[in-house]
Design a protein around this motif. Structure first.
Motif, PDB file in Angstrom:
ATOM      1  N   VAL A  87      17.493  23.773  60.441  1.00 50.80           N
ATOM      2  CA  VAL A  87      18.466  23.911  61.537  1.00 50.80           C
ATOM      3  C   VAL A  87      19.389  22.694  61.566  1.00 50.80           C
ATOM      4  O   VAL A  87      20.584  22.809  61.854  1.00 50.80           O
ATOM      5  N   GLY A  88      18.838  21.514  61.248  1.00 51.21           N
ATOM      6  CA  GLY A  88      19.670  20.311  61.210  1.00 51.21           C
ATOM      7  C   GLY A  88      20.731  20.388  60.126  1.00 51.21           C
ATOM      8  O   GLY A  88      21.893  20.002  60.346  1.00 51.21           O
ATOM      9  N   VAL A  89      20.361  20.881  58.947  1.00 54.74           N
ATOM     10  CA  VAL A  89      21.341  21.052  57.868  1.00 54.74           C
ATOM     11  C   VAL A  89      22.382  22.095  58.274  1.00 54.74           C
ATOM     12  O   VAL A  89      23.576  21.954  57.983  1.00 54.74           O
ATOM     13  N   MET A  90      21.924  23.133  58.958  1.00 56.63           N
ATOM     14  CA  MET A  90      22.846  24.162  59.445  1.00 56.63           C
ATOM     15  C   MET A  90      23.855  23.566  60.425  1.00 56.63           C
ATOM     16  O   MET A  90      25.067  23.822  60.328  1.00 56.63           O
ATOM     17  N   ALA A  91      23.366  22.753  61.363  1.00 55.73           N
ATOM     18  CA  ALA A  91      24.256  22.114  62.331  1.00 55.73           C
ATOM     19  C   ALA A  91      25.229  21.167  61.639  1.00 55.73           C
ATOM     20  O   ALA A  91      26.422  21.129  61.959  1.00 55.73           O
ATOM     21  N   GLY A  92      24.700  20.398  60.662  1.00 50.09           N
ATOM     22  CA  GLY A  92      25.577  19.501  59.913  1.00 50.09           C
ATOM     23  C   GLY A  92      26.633  20.258  59.137  1.00 50.09           C
ATOM     24  O   GLY A  92      27.793  19.817  59.030  1.00 50.09           O
TER      25      GLY A  92
END
Length: 392
Positions: A87-92
């Motif tokens: 999810v963090g990579v998605m947000a980034g």
């Protein structure tokens, strides 16, 4: 997994470790937006320089997507501790896509820093949380990312868009070279291990999903372009033509190498290596779909009138680039290239001379004719002589 009473869930209810998870499908939604903004960048500047700058952005996003996909070879994506990282990579990625309009203007450093934060943030997570195999590969990739970080940051500090794009292209060349070579380091020259059980079906399906993401972004842009203008018969005809082009691209992709790719990778002597080759092949096809999306919007915008060289280049070049990638996929799966793809490429090249005499929608219609011929040839060939995957 356990049921409501605490008993183990039946085998049919357990997630298949070799298939993409719902988390990965959710992750892909961010890349619909990413491909949309990159396509818009190319649409705004169809010059050689503009195409090169858009290509740099495209390669940056696809590398993040590919590394996130390959991470699933070593991680159990159903574990709660893995979800925050994905999810963090998605947000980034969403933040990175949001900086694209200013990437070659005042937001260059923000784009570079965001891009590197995604890579190094993932590296930190893989170092602290998952298994030893993931940690080993992460240490190697971070060496290459550290080298690439220099031209990324220096490029972000440049004021000239061309210079910035060249430096970023150098950074991407370092990163993609690392992928090709298997991220060798002074202390480890061999390729990092990957789990064969995950490489075949799961990775093949992820590549198919990336093509669907690209087609989804294309359809969104086509619909948006049509809805923003006044409804006319000419624009409606153009919409039918470009939509048919998109449908034919989907059909040509999936029939039949797209279906047999799974078994080829899973049964290969070196499935990890073959999956990396297949990734580059899909990168070419998705780039062709992006080019076709740009052409589709321009054809809807001005169906009739003159066809300048830049417009003709994307109308013919987008499908041609897709066919190049599709021919390479044929070779990867079947160890030979379907003749219909080569004939189609020759026909598209021959049409280039006639484009100054034809309006954009007619040029697009000729592309539909070429793609229809390829799709029909594929169907006839499959019915009479079903292809079989090559032994690798």
């Amino acid at each position: 997994m356990r049921g409501e009473a605490g008993e183990p869930a039946p085998a049919s209810a357990r997630p298949d470790p070799i298939r993409p998870t719902y988390l990965e499908l959710f992750f892909d939604l961010a890349y619909i937006f990413a491909l949309i903004v990159v396509t818009q960048e190319l649409l705004d500047d169809l010059s050689w320089g503009g195409t090169g700058r858009a290509l740099v952005l495209f390669l940056a996003f696809t590398l993040i997507w590919a590394l996130a996909t390959w991470a699933g070879d070593l991680l159990d994506l159903t574990r709660p501790t893995v979800v925050p990282q994905i999810v963090g990579v998605m947000a980034g990625s969403l933040l990175l896509a949001g900086t694209v309009p200013e990437a070659y203007h005042k937001g260059g450093l923000l784009f570079a820093v965001t891009y590197l934060t995604i890579h190094f943030g993932s590296g930190l997570y893989y170092t602290l949380v998952p298994s030893g195999a993931a940690r080993t590969r992460t240490h190697r990739t971070m060496v290459w990312e550290a080298v690439a970080a220099v031209p990324w940051i220096v490029g972000g500090l440049q004021t000239n868009a061309g210079t910035r794009a060249m430096l970023w292209a150098v950074a991407l060349a370092v990163e993609y070279l690392g992928v090709v070579l298997g991220w060798p380091t002074p202390w480890a020259w061999h390729r990092p291990p990957r789990e064969p059980r995950r490489v075949g079906e799961r990775v093949a399906e992820r590549y198919r999903q990336f093509v669907i993401v690209a087609l989804g972004a294309s359809l969104f842009l086509i619909g948006s372009e049509f809805s923003e203008g006044r409804y006319t018969r000419d624009r409606a005809v153009a919409l039918v033509v470009v939509f048919t082009t998109t449908v034919l691209i989907w059909r040509i992709y999936i029939y039949r190498a797209g279906q047999l790719m799974t078994g080829t990778i899973a049964g290969a002597a070196n499935p990890a290596r073959l999956s990396e080759i297949t990734a580059f092949v899909h990168l070419v096809m998705v780039a062709g779909i992006v080019g076709t999306s740009v052409a589709s919007q321009l054809v809807i915008r001005r169906p009739f009138g003159d066809t300048p060289p830049a417009l003709a280049a994307v109308i013919l070049g987008g499908p041609a680039l897709f066919l190049v990638g599709r021919a390479l996929l044929d070779y990867t799966v079947f160890a030979h290239v379907n003749r219909a793809r080569l004939v189609g490429l020759l026909l598209l090249a021959g049409l280039a001379a006639a484009t100054p005499l034809l309006p954009p929608v007619v040029v697009g219609l000729t592309v539909v004719g070429v793609l229809t011929g390829i799709a029909t040839s594929n169907l006839i060939q499959t019915l009479t002589n079903p292809p079989r995957p090559a032994t690798r």
